[in-house]
Structure formats: structure tokens, C-alpha cells
Design an enzyme around this catalytic site. Structure first.
Site, mmCIF file in Angstrom:
data_model
loop_
_atom_site.group_PDB
_atom_site.id
_atom_site.type_symbol
_atom_site.label_atom_id
_atom_site.label_comp_id
_atom_site.label_asym_id
_atom_site.label_seq_id
_atom_site.Cartn_x
_atom_site.Cartn_y
_atom_site.Cartn_z
ATOM 1 N N LYS A 152 136.409 21.497 17.821
ATOM 2 C CA LYS A 152 136.048 22.816 17.286
ATOM 3 C C LYS A 152 135.587 22.699 15.826
ATOM 4 O O LYS A 152 134.541 23.222 15.452
ATOM 5 C CB LYS A 152 137.253 23.781 17.366
ATOM 6 C CG LYS A 152 137.814 23.974 18.755
ATOM 7 C CD LYS A 152 138.991 24.928 18.777
ATOM 8 C CE LYS A 152 140.210 24.460 18.013
ATOM 9 N NZ LYS A 152 140.892 23.271 18.583
ATOM 10 N N ARG A 162 143.972 32.994 19.050
ATOM 11 C CA ARG A 162 144.821 32.024 19.740
ATOM 12 C C ARG A 162 145.887 32.699 20.582
ATOM 13 O O ARG A 162 146.616 32.017 21.298
ATOM 14 C CB ARG A 162 145.518 31.165 18.695
ATOM 15 C CG ARG A 162 144.952 29.772 18.569
ATOM 16 C CD ARG A 162 145.633 29.132 17.382
ATOM 17 N NE ARG A 162 145.684 27.715 17.468
ATOM 18 C CZ ARG A 162 144.893 26.909 16.757
ATOM 19 N NH1 ARG A 162 143.965 27.403 15.973
ATOM 20 N NH2 ARG A 162 145.053 25.619 16.853
ATOM 21 N N ARG A 183 141.781 10.554 13.691
ATOM 22 C CA ARG A 183 141.140 11.472 12.733
ATOM 23 C C ARG A 183 141.646 11.232 11.303
ATOM 24 O O ARG A 183 142.833 11.039 11.080
ATOM 25 C CB ARG A 183 141.462 12.911 13.138
ATOM 26 C CG ARG A 183 141.034 13.919 12.094
ATOM 27 C CD ARG A 183 141.055 15.306 12.585
ATOM 28 N NE ARG A 183 142.352 15.751 13.088
ATOM 29 C CZ ARG A 183 142.528 16.913 13.691
ATOM 30 N NH1 ARG A 183 141.523 17.726 13.877
ATOM 31 N NH2 ARG A 183 143.717 17.249 14.112
ATOM 32 N N ARG A 213 146.277 14.557 8.608
ATOM 33 C CA ARG A 213 146.993 15.830 8.665
ATOM 34 C C ARG A 213 148.460 15.611 9.028
ATOM 35 O O ARG A 213 148.772 14.812 9.902
ATOM 36 C CB ARG A 213 146.331 16.764 9.684
ATOM 37 C CG ARG A 213 145.312 17.669 9.021
ATOM 38 C CD ARG A 213 144.484 18.440 9.978
ATOM 39 N NE ARG A 213 145.197 19.122 11.035
ATOM 40 C CZ ARG A 213 144.600 19.879 11.947
ATOM 41 N NH1 ARG A 213 143.292 20.063 11.897
ATOM 42 N NH2 ARG A 213 145.291 20.469 12.898
ATOM 43 N N ARG A 228 151.625 21.224 19.894
ATOM 44 C CA ARG A 228 150.384 22.001 19.711
ATOM 45 C C ARG A 228 149.674 22.196 21.042
ATOM 46 O O ARG A 228 149.155 23.274 21.341
ATOM 47 C CB ARG A 228 149.466 21.294 18.709
ATOM 48 C CG ARG A 228 149.936 21.446 17.267
ATOM 49 C CD ARG A 228 149.339 20.402 16.328
ATOM 50 N NE ARG A 228 147.893 20.383 16.332
ATOM 51 C CZ ARG A 228 147.166 19.362 15.858
ATOM 52 N NH1 ARG A 228 147.765 18.304 15.349
ATOM 53 N NH2 ARG A 228 145.864 19.425 15.892
HETATM 54 P P1 AP5 Z 1 138.086 18.096 15.497
HETATM 55 O O1 AP5 Z 1 136.735 18.657 15.406
HETATM 56 O O2 AP5 Z 1 138.902 17.973 14.245
HETATM 57 O O3 AP5 Z 1 138.901 18.862 16.634
HETATM 58 P P2 AP5 Z 1 139.512 20.333 16.631
HETATM 59 O O4 AP5 Z 1 139.266 20.917 17.966
HETATM 60 O O5 AP5 Z 1 139.055 21.092 15.425
HETATM 61 O O6 AP5 Z 1 141.025 19.918 16.523
HETATM 62 P P3 AP5 Z 1 142.197 20.462 15.604
HETATM 63 O O7 AP5 Z 1 143.285 19.441 15.766
HETATM 64 O O8 AP5 Z 1 141.743 20.737 14.209
HETATM 65 O O9 AP5 Z 1 142.527 21.768 16.322
HETATM 66 P P4 AP5 Z 1 143.780 22.598 16.250
HETATM 67 O O10 AP5 Z 1 143.374 23.796 16.992
HETATM 68 O O11 AP5 Z 1 145.009 21.906 16.736
HETATM 69 O O12 AP5 Z 1 144.014 22.734 14.665
HETATM 70 P P5 AP5 Z 1 143.836 23.932 13.633
HETATM 71 O O13 AP5 Z 1 143.511 23.373 12.326
HETATM 72 O O14 AP5 Z 1 142.968 24.988 14.222
HETATM 73 O O15 AP5 Z 1 137.962 16.664 16.206
HETATM 74 C C1 AP5 Z 1 139.080 15.795 16.271
HETATM 75 C C2 AP5 Z 1 138.579 14.342 16.067
HETATM 76 O O16 AP5 Z 1 137.758 13.971 17.170
HETATM 77 C C3 AP5 Z 1 137.726 14.180 14.812
HETATM 78 O O17 AP5 Z 1 138.086 12.963 14.198
HETATM 79 C C4 AP5 Z 1 136.278 14.119 15.335
HETATM 80 O O18 AP5 Z 1 135.469 13.240 14.553
HETATM 81 C C5 AP5 Z 1 136.456 13.585 16.758
HETATM 82 N N1 AP5 Z 1 135.519 14.205 17.692
HETATM 83 C C6 AP5 Z 1 135.144 15.516 17.767
HETATM 84 N N2 AP5 Z 1 134.288 15.715 18.775
HETATM 85 C C7 AP5 Z 1 134.113 14.513 19.383
HETATM 86 C C8 AP5 Z 1 133.333 14.066 20.500
HETATM 87 N N3 AP5 Z 1 132.548 14.900 21.203
HETATM 88 N N4 AP5 Z 1 133.406 12.754 20.842
HETATM 89 C C9 AP5 Z 1 134.192 11.894 20.127
HETATM 90 N N5 AP5 Z 1 134.946 12.257 19.053
HETATM 91 C C10 AP5 Z 1 134.914 13.554 18.686
HETATM 92 O O19 AP5 Z 1 145.302 24.554 13.611
HETATM 93 C C11 AP5 Z 1 146.381 23.844 13.026
HETATM 94 C C12 AP5 Z 1 147.642 24.707 13.090
HETATM 95 O O20 AP5 Z 1 147.441 25.913 12.324
HETATM 96 C C13 AP5 Z 1 148.037 25.193 14.483
HETATM 97 O O21 AP5 Z 1 148.813 24.224 15.175
HETATM 98 C C14 AP5 Z 1 148.828 26.455 14.135
HETATM 99 O O22 AP5 Z 1 150.130 26.137 13.697
HETATM 100 C C15 AP5 Z 1 148.059 27.028 12.968
HETATM 101 N N6 AP5 Z 1 147.005 27.983 13.378
HETATM 102 C C16 AP5 Z 1 145.658 27.839 13.223
HETATM 103 N N7 AP5 Z 1 145.020 28.914 13.704
HETATM 104 C C17 AP5 Z 1 145.968 29.749 14.196
HETATM 105 C C18 AP5 Z 1 145.919 31.007 14.831
HETATM 106 N N8 AP5 Z 1 144.738 31.629 15.088
HETATM 107 N N9 AP5 Z 1 147.090 31.577 15.213
HETATM 108 C C19 AP5 Z 1 148.290 30.975 14.961
HETATM 109 N N10 AP5 Z 1 148.401 29.773 14.347
HETATM 110 C C20 AP5 Z 1 147.241 29.159 13.972
#
Ligand code: AP5
Length: 228
Positions: free
Chosen positions: A23, A98, A137, A171, A182
Site C-alpha cells: 500500500k 480499517r 523492509r 519499524r 497485525r
Molecule cells: P509496503 O508498501 O511498505 O507495504 P504496506 O502494505 O504499506 O505495509 P505496511 O506494513 O506499512 O502496512 P500496515 O497496514 O501494516 O502498516 P501501517 O503503517 O498502515 O511494502 C512492504 C515491503 O515490500 C517494502 O519493503 C516494499 O519495498 C516491498 N514491496 C512492496 N510491493 C512489492 C511487490 N509488488 N513486490 C515485491 N516487494 C514489494 O499501520 C501500522 C499500524 O498503525 C497498524 O498496525 C495500526 O496499529 C496503526 N494504524 C494505521 N492505520 C490505522 C487505522 N486506520 N486504524 C487503526 N489503526 C491504524
């Protein structure tokens, strides 16, 4: 892909998908290519944690345990960001909504600003890929640019392509046990939103097991359709 996108003047794209689906990677590419603003609630919450705000302090423990931060805090940080003028050209919602409550609130939050969801894209990935992607990552401390040990390494090992920095960060919620929590939170509370957006007729599915550039091409096509 299923469902049909709706044309709106300022595109609003929701990216849905489990941890590691890509994402953030895709939202940043869309931001660069189309001038849309990436609104990552994860980044906004990490910013609040880093600033030591009251919301950040409350969010920190929940994030480190892999749970979901309260809807109240998330909606407050998102609303504050949506009030800034740069969002008027369109946004990518990365990691929001979410929960069912957030999805219900989203329509009102956008309507107050003259916007509505044009498309919600479910990035589909295998469980094995998620673990591999998250464990490799990293980012560079000075600018936050994200990389992957295998899939997106910097051109010169250990040196950031964007800022030339050499201090790597990972992270704090990317530990194996936290990733499992998660994923559990995603399955229980967020995956049902795919059906929510399907009912609204705005759901699209994109195979995110393909290379980053191929996924970006599919998403670019969706944004262009929203702009027309
Ligand atoms: P990346 O693009 O970083 O993946 P992502 O889907 O963004 O993964 P996240 O781990 O950031 O998602 P998340 O939803 O757990 O975290 P968030 O910060 O939103 O890609 C990952 C890796 O893969 C990278 O190294 C990239 O280079 C590689 N990659 C990408 N695409 C690829 C491909 N096609 N092929 C190969 N490699 C690839 O949330 C963190 C925390 O915040 C949550 O756990 C929660 O506690 C809180 N939070 C955030 N939003 C909310 C909400 N709306 N409500 C409640 N709590 C929330």
C-alpha cells in the site's frame, strides 16, 4: 476486477490490503506520478508518536502490540490532515479505513470537504509474501525513503538513493510476533471492508504478487479512469 469506479473531480482512491501488500509503496508512486497526496494513517500515527502528542502516546502501545488504534484517534489525525489545502487535487487513502466504523465515518469526513471515494482497490497477496516483504523492509533515517533488502535495494548498498544517508531504520512493529498480530487484526477487522466497498460498487482488485512496477501500471490505469 469487480465493481465500477465512479468519476469525481478530485480523485479519492482507497488502498486496502494486509501488512506488506504494498500500500505505502504504491501510494508513494501514485503521489509522484499523478500529484495525488498519500494519506497514510500509519505514517500520521507514527508522526504523532514521534512528536509525543497525547494521541501519539495512546497510539504507541497499541501499534507496538500490532493492534488497531482507536477510531477516535485515527479519525482525529486524518481529519486534521484532510484540512490542509494540498489535498484538494485528490488523495490516496493508505491504510484507512480499517474498521467498519471508520468506513462508515469516511463518507461524512469526505463529504464535508466536497469529496467522495472514487475507487477502493484491494491489493491481493499471499501470506508468505507478506512475511518476506516485511522482514526485508527498511528505511533511511534522514529522509524516511523506504527500501527492501531483496525487492527494492538502494543502488549503492547501504546508501539512500534519495538523500545519500547511511543510517538504516526498521519499524518497531515489524518484529515477527507483532506482524502476526497485525495480520490477525487485518483479517478480523479490515478484510470485511472489501465486501463493504463491493456493495458500494467501487471495489477493484489488483494482483499485488506481481513486481512493483506492474502493480503500479494497474493502479495508474485506475487513477486515469477516475480523472476522466
Ligand atoms: P509496503 O508498501 O511498505 O507495504 P504496506 O502494505 O504499506 O505495509 P505496511 O506494513 O506499512 O502496512 P500496515 O497496514 O501494516 O502498516 P501501517 O503503517 O498502515 O511494502 C512492504 C515491503 O515490500 C517494502 O519493503 C516494499 O519495498 C516491498 N514491496 C512492496 N510491493 C512489492 C511487490 N509488488 N513486490 C515485491 N516487494 C514489494 O499501520 C501500522 C499500524 O498503525 C497498524 O498496525 C495500526 O496499529 C496503526 N494504524 C494505521 N492505520 C490505522 C487505522 N486506520 N486504524 C487503526 N489503526 C491504524
Amino acid at each position: 476486477m469487480d465493481g465500477q469506479s465512479q468519476s469525481v473531480s478530485a480523485p479519492v482512491l482507497v488502498l486496502l490490503g494486509p501488512p506488506g501488500a504494498g500500500k505505502g509503496t504504491q501510494a508513494r508512486l501514485l503521489q509522484e506520478r499523478f500529484g495525488l497526496v498519500q494519506l497514510s494513517t500509519g505514517d500520521l500515527l507514527r508522526g504523532a508518536v514521534a512528536r509525543g502528542t497525547e494521541a501519539g502516546r495512546a497510539a504507541r502501545k497499541v501499534m507496538d502490540a500490532g493492534g488497531l488504534v482507536s477510531d477516535e484517534i485515527v479519525l482525529a489525525v486524518l481529519g486534521e490532515r484532510l484540512d490542509q489545502p494540498d489535498v484538494s487535487d485528490g488523495v490516496i487513502l493508505d491504510g484507512f479505513p480499517r474498521t467498519e466504523a471508520q468506513a462508515e465515518a469516511l463518507d461524512g469526513v469526505l463529504a464535508q470537504r466536497g469529496m467522495k471515494v472514487g475507487a477502493a482497490v484491494a491489493l491481493t497477496v499471499d501470506d508468505t509474501a507478506m512475511v518476506e516483504r516485511i522482514s526485508g523492509r527498511h528505511a533511511f533515517a534522514a529522509c524516511g525513503e523506504g527500501f527492501h533488502d531483496s525487492f527494492k535495494p538502494p543502488a549503492a548498498p547501504g546508501v539512500c538513493d534519495a538523500c545519500g544517508g547511511t543510517e538504516l531504520t526498521r519499524r518497531s512493529d515489524d518484529k515477527a510476533e507483532t506482524v502476526a498480530a497485525r495480520l490477525e487484526a487485518y483479517r478480523a477487522q479490515t478484510a470485511p471492508l472489501i465486501e463493504h466497498f463491493a456493495r458500494r460498487g467501487v471495489l477493484l482488485r489488483v494482483d499485488a504478487m506481481r513486481p512493483i512496477d506492474d502493480v503500479a501500471l494497474s493502479l495508474g490505469g485506475i487513477v486515469r479512469a477516475l480523472e476522466n
